[in-house]
Design a protein around this motif. Sequence first.
Motif, PDB file in Angstrom:
ATOM      1  N   GLY A 167       0.822  -1.214   0.000  1.00 50.80           N
ATOM      2  CA  GLY A 167       0.000   0.000   0.000  1.00 50.80           C
ATOM      3  C   GLY A 167       0.850   1.256   0.000  1.00 50.80           C
ATOM      4  O   GLY A 167       0.550   2.232  -0.705  1.00 50.80           O
ATOM      5  N   SER A 168       1.923   1.251   0.762  1.00 49.16           N
ATOM      6  CA  SER A 168       2.813   2.415   0.787  1.00 49.16           C
ATOM      7  C   SER A 168       3.487   2.613  -0.557  1.00 49.16           C
ATOM      8  O   SER A 168       3.649   3.752  -1.030  1.00 49.16           O
ATOM      9  CB  SER A 168       3.871   2.238   1.884  1.00 49.16           C
ATOM     10  OG  SER A 168       3.273   2.126   3.159  1.00 49.16           O
ATOM     11  N   LEU A 170       2.271   1.884  -3.414  1.00 49.85           N
ATOM     12  CA  LEU A 170       1.274   2.395  -4.359  1.00 49.85           C
ATOM     13  C   LEU A 170       0.837   3.814  -4.040  1.00 49.85           C
ATOM     14  O   LEU A 170       0.024   4.397  -4.773  1.00 49.85           O
ATOM     15  CB  LEU A 170       0.046   1.476  -4.375  1.00 49.85           C
ATOM     16  CG  LEU A 170       0.291   0.054  -4.886  1.00 49.85           C
ATOM     17  CD1 LEU A 170      -0.972  -0.784  -4.753  1.00 49.85           C
ATOM     18  CD2 LEU A 170       0.752   0.088  -6.352  1.00 49.85           C
ATOM     19  N   GLY A 171       1.338   4.360  -2.930  1.00 54.21           N
ATOM     20  CA  GLY A 171       1.032   5.747  -2.596  1.00 54.21           C
ATOM     21  C   GLY A 171      -0.238   5.951  -1.813  1.00 54.21           C
ATOM     22  O   GLY A 171      -0.724   7.095  -1.721  1.00 54.21           O
ATOM     23  N   SER A 172      -0.808   4.893  -1.238  1.00 55.18           N
ATOM     24  CA  SER A 172      -2.082   5.045  -0.531  1.00 55.18           C
ATOM     25  C   SER A 172      -1.900   5.424   0.941  1.00 55.18           C
ATOM     26  O   SER A 172      -2.877   5.701   1.626  1.00 55.18           O
ATOM     27  CB  SER A 172      -2.884   3.743  -0.608  1.00 55.18           C
ATOM     28  OG  SER A 172      -2.167   2.677  -0.002  1.00 55.18           O
ATOM     29  N   ASP A 173      -0.671   5.394   1.452  1.00 60.90           N
ATOM     30  CA  ASP A 173      -0.357   5.776   2.824  1.00 60.90           C
ATOM     31  C   ASP A 173      -1.218   5.036   3.845  1.00 60.90           C
ATOM     32  O   ASP A 173      -1.992   5.645   4.592  1.00 60.90           O
ATOM     33  CB  ASP A 173      -0.532   7.284   3.004  1.00 60.90           C
ATOM     34  CG  ASP A 173       0.011   7.765   4.347  1.00 60.90           C
ATOM     35  OD1 ASP A 173       0.858   7.058   4.945  1.00 60.90           O
ATOM     36  OD2 ASP A 173      -0.423   8.835   4.822  1.00 60.90           O
ATOM     37  N   PRO A 174      -1.107   3.700   3.919  1.00 61.20           N
ATOM     38  CA  PRO A 174      -1.939   2.956   4.866  1.00 61.20           C
ATOM     39  C   PRO A 174      -1.643   3.294   6.317  1.00 61.20           C
ATOM     40  O   PRO A 174      -2.556   3.334   7.140  1.00 61.20           O
ATOM     41  CB  PRO A 174      -1.595   1.490   4.551  1.00 61.20           C
ATOM     42  CG  PRO A 174      -0.263   1.530   3.896  1.00 61.20           C
ATOM     43  CD  PRO A 174      -0.217   2.819   3.138  1.00 61.20           C
ATOM     44  N   GLN A 177      -3.473   6.363   7.212  1.00 64.75           N
ATOM     45  CA  GLN A 177      -4.904   6.100   7.389  1.00 64.75           C
ATOM     46  C   GLN A 177      -5.168   5.447   8.749  1.00 64.75           C
ATOM     47  O   GLN A 177      -6.149   5.758   9.423  1.00 64.75           O
ATOM     48  CB  GLN A 177      -5.399   5.176   6.273  1.00 64.75           C
ATOM     49  CG  GLN A 177      -5.391   5.792   4.884  1.00 64.75           C
ATOM     50  CD  GLN A 177      -6.427   6.904   4.753  1.00 64.75           C
ATOM     51  OE1 GLN A 177      -7.467   6.862   5.395  1.00 64.75           O
ATOM     52  NE2 GLN A 177      -6.130   7.896   3.932  1.00 64.75           N
ATOM     53  N   GLY A 184     -10.465   4.923   9.663  1.00 63.41           N
ATOM     54  CA  GLY A 184      -9.231   4.202   9.409  1.00 63.41           C
ATOM     55  C   GLY A 184      -8.657   3.590  10.680  1.00 63.41           C
ATOM     56  O   GLY A 184      -8.235   2.425  10.699  1.00 63.41           O
TER      57      GLY A 184
END
Length: 213
Positions: A167-168, A170-174, A177, A184
């Motif tokens: 996730g990190s 891919l840029g989603s910053d889990p 969240q 989240g």
Amino acid sequence: MTVLLVAALLAWGLAHVVPSGPPVLSFPDGGARLATLPRLRARLRKRPGIDVGEVLTEVATRLRAGVVAEDAWNAVAVRHGLPEGMDEEGMPALLRALPSGSASMGAIAAWRLASELGAPLADILDECALALTHAEENDAALAVALAGPVASARMLAALPIGGILIGSALGSDPLGQLAGGGMGSIAGLGGLGLYAVGLRWSARLVRSAKVGA
């Protein structure tokens, strides 16, 4: 705070998803023994090259060849670098020098049975050696049978870390969240709870398989 909690729980999961204690092997007398193959061998061997089952088999072979009992014990003791002679009870000093555990206890019980009741010592020693062999085979078979489930449990325990890393990437910053509050964080805490339950369940399944072996 949430990030630290996630990291701590994931680290705990990877370390404890599989019980670290030794498996429990069942014996015909209804008892149980804790043993892993390395610990079993360490228990059976006081120093390299000395194996309790081998010692007992050698003594039994010499007895069947007509060697006097005391000479048979002494000859095997010399070969394995163990003490010769008999103690005050008339017990071979070799038996006292064996490592403590079920193997040496069985050998001592065999000698006492033969000396007190006149039972054939060679036959009893052979049975003791055979029991030790069966114990090692049982333990090795258990390790092979559990290798797949244990590997699967460890892989599943590592999946949350992989998900966060992907996730990190891919840029989603889990992590953001999970630590940012709101839904989240609620979802993260719920996931942590389910993760902990899954780890405990996996560990219990593996432990139950070891106990029932």
